[in-house]
Design a protein around this motif. Structure first.
Motif, PDB file in Angstrom:
ATOM      1  N   GLU A   1      98.005 -37.675  81.711  1.00 58.08           N
ATOM      2  CA  GLU A   1      97.814 -36.238  81.897  1.00 58.08           C
ATOM      3  C   GLU A   1      98.853 -35.632  82.837  1.00 58.08           C
ATOM      4  O   GLU A   1      99.515 -34.631  82.514  1.00 58.08           O
ATOM      5  CB  GLU A   1      96.400 -35.954  82.416  1.00 58.08           C
ATOM      6  N   LEU A   2      98.993 -36.213  84.011  1.00 55.51           N
ATOM      7  CA  LEU A   2      99.943 -35.666  84.994  1.00 55.51           C
ATOM      8  C   LEU A   2     101.376 -35.744  84.474  1.00 55.51           C
ATOM      9  O   LEU A   2     102.160 -34.795  84.641  1.00 55.51           O
ATOM     10  CB  LEU A   2      99.810 -36.415  86.321  1.00 55.51           C
ATOM     11  N   LYS A   3     101.708 -36.838  83.828  1.00 47.88           N
ATOM     12  CA  LYS A   3     103.065 -37.025  83.297  1.00 47.88           C
ATOM     13  C   LYS A   3     103.407 -35.950  82.267  1.00 47.88           C
ATOM     14  O   LYS A   3     104.480 -35.326  82.323  1.00 47.88           O
ATOM     15  CB  LYS A   3     103.178 -38.412  82.667  1.00 47.88           C
ATOM     16  N   TYR A   4     102.509 -35.709  81.322  1.00 52.19           N
ATOM     17  CA  TYR A   4     102.795 -34.761  80.255  1.00 52.19           C
ATOM     18  C   TYR A   4     102.774 -33.316  80.755  1.00 52.19           C
ATOM     19  O   TYR A   4     103.618 -32.493  80.357  1.00 52.19           O
ATOM     20  CB  TYR A   4     101.790 -34.921  79.108  1.00 52.19           C
ATOM     21  N   VAL A   5     101.838 -32.984  81.618  1.00 50.62           N
ATOM     22  CA  VAL A   5     101.793 -31.621  82.167  1.00 50.62           C
ATOM     23  C   VAL A   5     103.035 -31.356  83.005  1.00 50.62           C
ATOM     24  O   VAL A   5     103.637 -30.269  82.938  1.00 50.62           O
ATOM     25  CB  VAL A   5     100.507 -31.404  82.985  1.00 50.62           C
TER      26      VAL A   5
ATOM     27  N   PHE B   1      99.820 -31.954  69.557  1.00 54.15           N
ATOM     28  CA  PHE B   1      98.365 -31.938  69.704  1.00 54.15           C
ATOM     29  C   PHE B   1      97.699 -31.582  68.377  1.00 54.15           C
ATOM     30  O   PHE B   1      96.720 -32.211  67.962  1.00 54.15           O
ATOM     31  CB  PHE B   1      97.974 -30.946  70.797  1.00 54.15           C
ATOM     32  N   GLU B   2      98.227 -30.591  67.679  1.00 56.94           N
ATOM     33  CA  GLU B   2      97.693 -30.226  66.369  1.00 56.94           C
ATOM     34  C   GLU B   2      97.783 -31.403  65.397  1.00 56.94           C
ATOM     35  O   GLU B   2      96.835 -31.674  64.648  1.00 56.94           O
ATOM     36  CB  GLU B   2      98.452 -29.020  65.810  1.00 56.94           C
ATOM     37  N   ALA B   3      98.905 -32.104  65.421  1.00 59.90           N
ATOM     38  CA  ALA B   3      99.087 -33.243  64.518  1.00 59.90           C
ATOM     39  C   ALA B   3      98.109 -34.366  64.834  1.00 59.90           C
ATOM     40  O   ALA B   3      97.552 -35.002  63.925  1.00 59.90           O
ATOM     41  CB  ALA B   3     100.526 -33.750  64.604  1.00 59.90           C
TER      42      ALA B   3
ATOM     43  N   LYS C   1      83.938 -30.825  77.699  1.00 55.98           N
ATOM     44  CA  LYS C   1      83.869 -31.477  76.392  1.00 55.98           C
ATOM     45  C   LYS C   1      84.373 -32.919  76.475  1.00 55.98           C
ATOM     46  O   LYS C   1      84.891 -33.363  77.493  1.00 55.98           O
ATOM     47  CB  LYS C   1      84.672 -30.679  75.369  1.00 55.98           C
ATOM     48  N   ILE C   2      84.273 -33.641  75.348  1.00 58.57           N
ATOM     49  CA  ILE C   2      84.588 -35.060  75.358  1.00 58.57           C
ATOM     50  C   ILE C   2      86.064 -35.306  75.688  1.00 58.57           C
ATOM     51  O   ILE C   2      86.411 -36.289  76.339  1.00 58.57           O
ATOM     52  CB  ILE C   2      84.176 -35.735  74.036  1.00 58.57           C
ATOM     53  N   ILE C   3      86.955 -34.441  75.222  1.00 58.37           N
ATOM     54  CA  ILE C   3      88.309 -34.347  75.783  1.00 58.37           C
ATOM     55  C   ILE C   3      88.524 -32.891  76.169  1.00 58.37           C
ATOM     56  O   ILE C   3      87.881 -31.998  75.616  1.00 58.37           O
ATOM     57  CB  ILE C   3      89.419 -34.819  74.810  1.00 58.37           C
TER      58      ILE C   3
ATOM     59  N   LEU D   1      97.987 -31.604  78.209  1.00 57.48           N
ATOM     60  CA  LEU D   1      96.781 -32.262  78.698  1.00 57.48           C
ATOM     61  C   LEU D   1      95.994 -32.855  77.527  1.00 57.48           C
ATOM     62  O   LEU D   1      95.499 -33.986  77.595  1.00 57.48           O
ATOM     63  CB  LEU D   1      95.927 -31.250  79.469  1.00 57.48           C
ATOM     64  N   GLY D   2      95.901 -32.088  76.439  1.00 60.10           N
ATOM     65  CA  GLY D   2      95.174 -32.557  75.271  1.00 60.10           C
ATOM     66  C   GLY D   2      95.798 -33.787  74.638  1.00 60.10           C
ATOM     67  O   GLY D   2      95.091 -34.692  74.186  1.00 60.10           O
ATOM     68  N   CYS D   3      97.121 -33.844  74.592  1.00 57.18           N
ATOM     69  CA  CYS D   3      97.800 -35.017  74.024  1.00 57.18           C
ATOM     70  C   CYS D   3      97.473 -36.280  74.816  1.00 57.18           C
ATOM     71  O   CYS D   3      97.222 -37.350  74.243  1.00 57.18           O
ATOM     72  CB  CYS D   3      99.309 -34.786  73.987  1.00 57.18           C
ATOM     73  N   ALA D   4      97.469 -36.149  76.130  1.00 57.67           N
ATOM     74  CA  ALA D   4      97.120 -37.299  76.971  1.00 57.67           C
ATOM     75  C   ALA D   4      95.660 -37.697  76.779  1.00 57.67           C
ATOM     76  O   ALA D   4      95.329 -38.885  76.720  1.00 57.67           O
ATOM     77  CB  ALA D   4      97.395 -36.964  78.438  1.00 57.67           C
TER      78      ALA D   4
END
Length: 381
Positions: A30-34, A53-55, A214-216, A268-271
């Motif tokens: 999370e921290l890395k991607y943000v 994230f959409e993919a 939510k769950i993520i 954040l969502g990708c992580a």
């Protein structure tokens, strides 16, 4: 029971501190991607993490196309718009839901019609829906209408309560029979499957939420799931203000929304998606612990419906009566263990108190007896 439950939950989470209902877990990238989005300066609705994230969501759910939005309500709003819901239309939904379901209808100028739930799913009951339509609706070549005033019924919108899938086969068949569009409020059900298919992918549209509980999570965010690529392309266009791509001109070819998810949130969502499989495994283990604890008690654990795989977003129990529910809420919260009743039923709220509704015995009963228990991802082995 009350003291034993507090002790049991504290043992599950190995904590004597306050235990929340559902807290996010940030233990991956999370921290890395943000940080990468900040370094790139692409923190708004343009950036690689939005597309990624959409993919990831499209692949995981098996939908034709996923379109990221600023929150789950925006995803619902877009779904209703693409389904052709217009001001003055009616949409059938359930009274036991989070208010966002009905808020999206309100902002479309549509009115909710409430039909009862069933205890097997906590979601819209197919039998109650069929009976309501038979008694109150009619169809012609142009669609479905209420007999009493000719109001157009445009869609049916069940909500997958606490991540437990609704009876989608039966609901789909009824929608086809009555010329209605099925829109799934799948806000709580990422990682839930109905007969092998992910929730939100069986209706024409589905909507996910990535709120902080939510769950993520993406902090705030949502995702519109589209059954066709054509709808997905249109959704992405109108949620980006319907701007036609050009090197310098600002031209918008239809009314649109400013609903796109920022790259910062998508990072954040990708992580979080990298950890989703682990989250689902741990939440199932937690649910089974609760199920065992309540097995020989007067309290009924809410298990997943037959032929379904739920994400167990929020674990829930049904108390013997309202008095035992109120006592359990009081004692657990006094002890620093967060529990919550289900939401106020929608027709009890000022904005929707005059909405048309069928008989609602199951929703009324469960609203007086249901409690949500702490459901954060734990480190159960």
């Amino acid at each position: 029971m009350n003291a034993a439950l507090v002790s049991f939950i504290r043992d599950l989470y190995q904590s004597n501190e306050f235990i929340p209902l559902h807290a996010p877990v940030f233990a991956g990238n999370e921290l890395k991607y943000v940080s990468a989005t900040i370094e790139s300066t692409f923190v708004s609705s343009v950036g690689k993490f939005v597309d990624e994230f959409e993919a990831k969501i499209a692949t995981f759910t098996g939908t034709a196309q996923a379109v990221a939005t600023v929150n789950g309500t925006a995803a619902l709003h877009t779904a209703l718009y693409l389904a052709g819901v217009k001001s003055g239309d009616a949409v059938i939904t359930q009274p036991l839901t989070f208010v966002a379901t009905c808020n999206a209808l309100y902002h479309m100028g549509a009115t909710p019609v409430f039909v009862d739930i069933n205890t097997a799913t906590l979601s819209l009951c197919p039998q109650a829906l069929a009976e309501f339509l038979q008694q109150h609706a009619k169809t012609d070549d142009d669609g479905c209408y209420l007999k009493r005033n000719g109001q157009r019924i445009r869609a049916v919108m069940p909500m997958h309560t606490f991540g437990h899938p609704a009876a989608l086969d039966e609901l789909s068949q009824i929608c086809q029979q009555w010329q209605l569009i099925l829109i799934e409020d799948a806000a709580e059900s990422l990682g839930s499957f109905y007969k092998g298919r992910h929730t939100g992918t069986i209706g024409q549209f589905g909507a996910l939420s990535f709120n902080g509980n939510k769950i993520i999570t993406t902090g705030g965010g949502g995702m519109l799931l589209c059954a066709t690529e054509q709808d997905g392309s249109h959704a992405k266009h109108i949620t980006t203000t319907a701007k036609v791509p050009h090197r310098w001109e600002f031209y918008h070819d239809e009314p649109g929304f400013n609903f796109r998810l920022p790259n910062l949130n998508a990072a954040l969502g990708c992580a979080q998606m990298e950890r989703l499989s682990y989250f689902l495994t741990q939440k199932r283990k937690l649910a089974m612990q609760y199920k065992t604890f309540f097995a020989d008690s007067a309290y009924q654990f809410v298990d997943e419906p037959a032929e379904c795989q739920a994400n167990f977003w929020l674990n829930a129990i049904i108390c013997p009566d309202q008095q035992s529910r109120d006592q359990l809420l009081q004692s657990t919260n006094d002890a620093g263990v967060m529990t919550r009743p289900v939401w106020q039923l929608m027709h009890h709220l000022p904005a929707f108190k005059d909405a048309m509704r069928g008989p609602l015995p199951f929703a009324e009963n469960l609203a007086q007896r249901l409690i949500n228990l702490p459901s954060s991802v734990s480190e159960l082995s």
